[in-house]
Design an enzyme around this catalytic site. Structure first.
Site, short mmCIF file in Angstrom:
data_model
loop_
_atom_site.label_atom_id
_atom_site.label_comp_id
_atom_site.label_asym_id
_atom_site.label_seq_id
_atom_site.Cartn_x
_atom_site.Cartn_y
_atom_site.Cartn_z
N PRO A 1 0.84 -1.21 0.00
CA PRO A 1 0.00 0.00 0.00
C PRO A 1 0.87 1.25 0.00
O PRO A 1 1.77 1.39 0.83
CB PRO A 1 -0.80 -0.13 1.30
CG PRO A 1 -0.88 -1.61 1.52
CD PRO A 1 0.42 -2.16 1.04
N CYS A 2 0.59 2.14 -0.96
CA CYS A 2 1.48 3.29 -1.15
C CYS A 2 0.86 4.61 -0.71
O CYS A 2 1.51 5.65 -0.82
CB CYS A 2 1.89 3.39 -2.62
SG CYS A 2 0.51 3.62 -3.76
#
Length: 357
Positions: A79-80
């Site tokens: 997850p960025c």
């Protein structure tokens, strides 16, 4: 002619499957994928029926061993959102989602893949004064991998979008690959990518429609294949105030073109019209798109129609072929498309790796 070895792949944090699709286009056999979000998992499953999908929290999944007699590659994009430049409040070591990249190394420590590809947003480099990049590279070293970091622009590889992504490349034995060669001489424009798609109204909800006109550019032809119609013609419903704002924005313009009287609920912006230029951005026909990202939240606007982008238009700008179906509510579909790695960019990365084998 030297025959390239077969490469088996495992996709962590698979999302809708952009990285997996790119890997498959390059010749990787993706055997397993892990994705916890129900809608994204269903999208992945319907588009990658030959891959075993594990739809659980990755922290509860036991690592997978590679098969003997083949090369293996462990890849994915943690997850960025916590590293994104648009989320300044979460760009720190205190955000627990910023530590999920550690799951890569749990899997790598167990399975000892020949290659690791960890993908993320460019903003990871600036987060916490570069601590995350340093920690990732230290993990590669501690596990016995030589490593490189590539900062690539998707538009250089045939994607009609100015999207920069980081790729951490690790190899257990042998030389690291060279940077992927640019795939196009001239970037693909928004017009070349989506002009053949149907005209739509605000709130359009008929999923599958026939194409409006014949495809004239090689990119659109590639995305269409032999299809006569495709899905994803879904557009967010906006209220009258938002529609009035749209009408004031020229191609390439943004929220600063909107009269102040229509932006009263954006008091933090009206006082400083130099900030947050990413919202209410109207695309330009004859340039690649700006970053798709969370295009509903950012109110990304069609080049000439006063509405947001459809799911299919955004998917085209991400280089998903029209055969690729997205499932779930319109909001979940938009999220899946925006979060994805452009498949054509991923393909260029995996081809560079295969060439180095």
């Amino acid at each position: 002619m030297v025959r390239k070895p077969k490469i088996l792949g495992i996709d962590l944090f698979a999302g809708a499957g952009g990285l997996s699709l790119g890997a498959q286009l390059a010749g990787v056999d993706v055997t397993h994928a892990i994705e916890n979000h129900p809608a994204a998992a269903e999208t992945y499953r319907i588009n990658h029926p030959q891959t075993r999908l594990i739809d659980k929290d990755i922290r509860l999944v036991a690592p997978v061993n590679k098969k003997t007699g083949s090369l293996s590659i462990l890849f994915g994009g943690p997850p960025c959102q916590g590293f994104s430049t648009s989320n300044q409040r979460t760009r720190s070591t205190s955000n627990p989602r910023n530590w999920l990249f550690g799951e890569f190394f749990r899997f790598a420590r167990f399975g000892k893949p020949d290659w690791i590809v960890l993908e993320n947003v460019k903003g990871l480099r600036e987060t916490a004064q570069g601590q995350f990049e340093d920690m990732i590279l230290d993990e590669f070293h501690n596990l016995g991998y030589s490593s490189a970091v590539w900062s690539l622009c998707a538009a250089d590889y045939g994607v009609p979008q100015k999207r920069h992504r980081l790729f951490f490349i690790g190899r257990r034995r042998g030389n690291l690959p060279s940077l992927p060669k640019r795939g196009v001489t001239h970037p693909v424009t928004v017009r070349q990518a989506i002009a053949d798609l149907p005209r739509l109204a605000v709130g359009a909800d008929v999923d599958e429609l026939r194409y409006r006109i014949s495809a004239s550019h090689a990119y659109a032809k590639k995305m269409r294949g032999t299809r006569a119609s495709c899905t994803g013609h879904l557009v967010t419903t906006n209220n009258d105030l938002v529609l009035e704002r749209y009408r004031h924005i020229p191609p390439g313009g943004n929220w600063t073109d909107i009269p102040k009287r229509l932006m009263k609920n954006y008091t933090n912006l009206v006082d400083d019209r130099s900030r947050h230029t990413g919202i209410y951005r109207r695309l330009k026909w004859d340039e690649p798109s700006v970053v798709i990202g969370n295009y509903r939240k950012n109110m990304l606007i069609h080049p000439e129609q006063d509405r947001g982008l459809s799911v299919r238009e955004a998917a085209r700008l991400q280089s998903f072929p029209d055969r690729y179906a997205f499932l779930g509510s319109i909001g979940f579909q938009q999220q899946q498309v925006g979060n994805a790695v452009p498949p054509l960019l991923a393909e260029a990365v995996f081809r560079a790796i295969i060439d180095a084998c």
